[in-house]
Design an enzyme around this catalytic site. Structure first.
Site, PDB file in Angstrom:
ATOM      1  N   SER A  64      48.113 127.634  73.305  1.00  0.00           N
ATOM      2  CA  SER A  64      47.678 126.499  72.501  1.00  0.00           C
ATOM      3  C   SER A  64      48.709 126.189  71.408  1.00  0.00           C
ATOM      4  O   SER A  64      49.848 125.852  71.720  1.00  0.00           O
ATOM      5  CB  SER A  64      46.280 126.774  71.938  1.00  0.00           C
ATOM      6  OG  SER A  64      45.671 125.612  71.440  1.00  0.00           O
ATOM      7  N   ASP A 124      41.517 122.430  81.826  1.00  0.00           N
ATOM      8  CA  ASP A 124      41.955 122.341  80.422  1.00  0.00           C
ATOM      9  C   ASP A 124      41.651 120.941  79.881  1.00  0.00           C
ATOM     10  O   ASP A 124      41.221 120.049  80.608  1.00  0.00           O
ATOM     11  CB  ASP A 124      43.462 122.626  80.341  1.00  0.00           C
ATOM     12  CG  ASP A 124      43.863 123.377  79.087  1.00  0.00           C
ATOM     13  OD1 ASP A 124      43.345 123.041  78.005  1.00  0.00           O
ATOM     14  OD2 ASP A 124      44.685 124.297  79.188  1.00  0.00           O
ATOM     15  N   HIS A 135      40.498 125.528  78.501  1.00  0.00           N
ATOM     16  CA  HIS A 135      41.539 125.789  77.505  1.00  0.00           C
ATOM     17  C   HIS A 135      41.507 127.233  77.014  1.00  0.00           C
ATOM     18  O   HIS A 135      42.567 127.863  76.849  1.00  0.00           O
ATOM     19  CB  HIS A 135      41.351 124.833  76.328  1.00  0.00           C
ATOM     20  CG  HIS A 135      42.447 124.909  75.309  1.00  0.00           C
ATOM     21  ND1 HIS A 135      43.735 124.505  75.572  1.00  0.00           N
ATOM     22  CD2 HIS A 135      42.449 125.350  74.018  1.00  0.00           C
ATOM     23  CE1 HIS A 135      44.486 124.682  74.492  1.00  0.00           C
ATOM     24  NE2 HIS A 135      43.725 125.194  73.538  1.00  0.00           N
TER      25      HIS A 135
END
Length: 277
Positions: free
Chosen positions: A135, A218, A250
């Site tokens: 991320s 995601d 995610h």
């Protein structure tokens, strides 16, 4: 360092709190060596040496929307990587909104300097350092890979990173990024940080090889950005592989990176063993 000992950071969102709980749970029992690289408590490394080191070093940068997170979040990755001879290092960095771009990026660069200088003490080869992250950490690691000025300014060889392994990273900010809100780590709009903070805007020939991973479930804008980033790397003659983590959202894209039998560990170790520059 215990998570309870860090200075306060932004309150977790509900999904952030769930990730925090799961990452901490997965990392229970993992031990490492805490190494500071700056005066702030967040400027520190967690070094997890392999029992039978191959020399490969993987430095990972945690996520958390640039406003949350701890280096201890990624400790769960160490066991599977150590078992394959990889010296694992998790990088902490200062967080927004107290510290806006480029503070966290500079911290990650300074962390690589520290790793380069000490990793031989822990079975790692300073000529075999790879960087990655999940991320926000995928964003910072990618920026380290495509930028070139930070190495020379810190006395490092310009090929210090042999490859980059971002997971579910952000590669574009500003218009067309697909982000629903402007990330706070960019600072006030007058900072005009969107372009400098966008890895895709800095791509040129000579970047290290990339393994760009993302969850098949995601956030849609991150899946799209990953494809655009990989395409731009290829356009400039750089080596890149894309890896879709089947069924992962995610946050699951992070969890599966510690699965000893998972595709990410297999592909990442193959990438680092044979595809680094």
């Amino acid at each position: 360092m215990r998570i309870e000992d860090y200075p306060p950071q932004e309150p977790f969102s509900p999904i952030g709190a769930k990730y925090h709980e799961e990452a901490v749970r997965l990392g229970v029992g993992v031990t490492g060596i805490d190494v500071p690289y700056g005066p702030d408590p967040y400027q520190s490394l967690l070094v997890c040496p392999a029992q039978k080191p191959s020399g490969i070093v993987l430095a990972m940068i945690h996520g958390g929307g640039w406003t949350n997170g701890y280096k201890e979040w990624l400790a769960f990755m160490a066991l599977a990587l150590n078992a394959r001879g990889v010296t694992f290092v998790s990088i902490g960095y200062r967080l927004a909104p107290q510290h806006v771009f480029p503070a966290g990026y500079h911290d990650c660069a300074d962390a690589i300097v520290k790793i380069f200088r000490i990793v031989h003490e822990h079975g790692g080869d300073p000529k075999r350092i790879f960087a990655g992250g999940h991320s926000a950490g995928g964003h910072y690691s990618s920026l380290l890979g495509v930028m070139t000025d930070w190495q020379k300014s810190r006395g490092l060889p310009d090929d210090v990173l042999k490859g980059c392994l971002p997971i579910s990273g952000t590669y574009t900010f500003g218009e067309g990024s697909g982000l629903s809100t402007r990330p706070r780590f960019l600072g006030p709009p007058e900072n005009n940080a969107e372009l400098p903070a966008s890895p895709i805007r800095h791509i040129k020939p000579g970047a290290p090889p990339f393994l760009v991973a993302y969850g098949s479930a995601d956030f849609p804008h991150l899946v799209r950005q990953a494809g655009e980033f990989a395409a731009e790397l290829r356009k400039h003659g750089n080596a890149v592989r894309e890896l879709s983590l089947e069924g992962a959202d995610h946050f699951q894209a992070s969890y599966v990176s510690g699965d000893p039998a998972g595709v990410w560990i297999e592909q990442a170790c193959h990438f680092m063993s044979g595809s680094g520059r």
